[in-house]
Scaffold this active site. Structure first.
Site, PDB file in Angstrom:
ATOM      1  N   TYR A  77       0.864  -1.180   0.000  1.00 15.54           N
ATOM      2  CA  TYR A  77       0.000   0.000   0.000  1.00 15.54           C
ATOM      3  C   TYR A  77       0.898   1.226   0.000  1.00 15.54           C
ATOM      4  CZ  TYR A  77      -4.377   2.473   0.557  1.00 15.54           C
ATOM      5  OH  TYR A  77      -5.477   3.260   0.321  1.00 15.54           O
ATOM      6  N   TYR A 171     -10.888  -4.933   5.952  1.00 15.04           N
ATOM      7  CA  TYR A 171     -10.678  -3.526   6.293  1.00 15.04           C
ATOM      8  C   TYR A 171     -10.700  -3.295   7.802  1.00 15.04           C
ATOM      9  CZ  TYR A 171     -11.489  -2.041   1.392  1.00 15.04           C
ATOM     10  OH  TYR A 171     -11.430  -1.831   0.042  1.00 15.04           O
TER      11      TYR A 171
END
Length: 197
Positions: A77, A171
Site C-alpha cells: 500500500y 478492512y
C-alpha cells in the site's frame, strides 16, 4: 537462521513464515548482504502479475494473472504519508464522497501519528476490496526507515490464490467509530458480517 543468528521472517522461496501479527524487519542498507538476500522481499517490489479490473458492485478490484502461493508477497500500500490530523480532515471529505483511500499506520494495534493517503499517488493496492474472509493480510514491514511510526504496509497471501480470483483483505473498520455510517458488505463470503461499518 539469518545474519547474526536472527531468524528471518521469510523461508525458502521468499514465502512468509512469520506469525500473522508479527512485525517484519528486512535487511537494509546497514546490512552487508546483497539484493538477493532472502530477507529482502518487500523492497524488491511486486513480482506477481496483477490486473486492475471493474466489478459489477464494488467498483475497481485487483486479481492475479497467475496462481499465488500461501505466504507470497503480493503488493504494497503506497501513497502520500500524512499526519493523523490531516488524515482526519481528509477522512471527512472522503466519507462524504463515499470512498476513502486512507490507511492508518497503526502498528501492532497502537494509535499512530501517520496515515497513507492513496488518493492522488498510489499503487495497485489502492484497488484491493474488503472481504470478511480475505485472501490477503497486511503486515507492517521496516526496511530503511528508522522510525517505528513509518512501516511499509505489505500484503501477503494467507492461502493459495487462483489466477483471476479477486484479491481482498479485511478492512477491520472500527464499528464504534463508524456508528451511523452503515455500508453494506458486498464480499459474498459464506461468513460475511453483512456490514463494513
Amino acid at each position: 537462521m539469518g545474519h547474526g543468528g536472527a531468524r528471518f521472517a521469510y523461508g525458502p522461496g521468499g514465502l512468509l513464515r512469520a506469525a500473522p501479527d508479527a512485525l517484519l524487519y528486512e535487511c537494509n542498507s546497514a546490512c552487508a548482504c546483497g539484493v538477493d538476500c532472502r530477507n529482502r522481499i518487500v523492497q524488491r517490489g511486486v513480482c506477481v502479475r496483477l490486473q486492475v479490473f471493474k466489478t459489477l458492485h464494488k467498483g475497481w478490484a485487483v486479481r492475479p494473472l497467475e496462481p499465488i502461493e500461501e505466504g507470497r508477497f503480493v503488493c504494497e500500500y503506497t501513497g502520500e504519508i500524512i499526519a493523523s490530523e490531516e488524515a482526519e480532515r481528509r477522512g471527512v471529505i472522503y466519507d462524504a464522497q463515499g470512498f476513502s483511500t486512507l490507511f492508518d499506520l497503526d502498528v501492532a494495534g497502537a494509535d499512530n501519528e501517520y496515515t497513507i493517503d492513496a488518493n492522488d499517488s498510489c499503487g495497485v493496492a489502492r484497488f484491493l476490496n474488503h472481504c470478511c474472509e480475505p485472501n490477503l493480510r497486511p503486515h507492517s514491514v521496516w526496511v530503511d526507515h528508522p522510525s517505528p511510526s513509518l512501516p511499509r504496509i505489505a500484503f501477503f497471501a494467507v492461502r493459495r490464490i487462483e489466477a483471476y480470483e479477486e484479491l481482498t483483505f479485511d478492512y477491520k473498520y472500527d464499528k464504534d467509530e463508524q456508528a451511523g455510517h452503515k455500508i453494506e458488505c458486498q464480499c459474498g463470503a459464506p461468513r460475511c458480517r453483512r456490514w463494513l461499518r
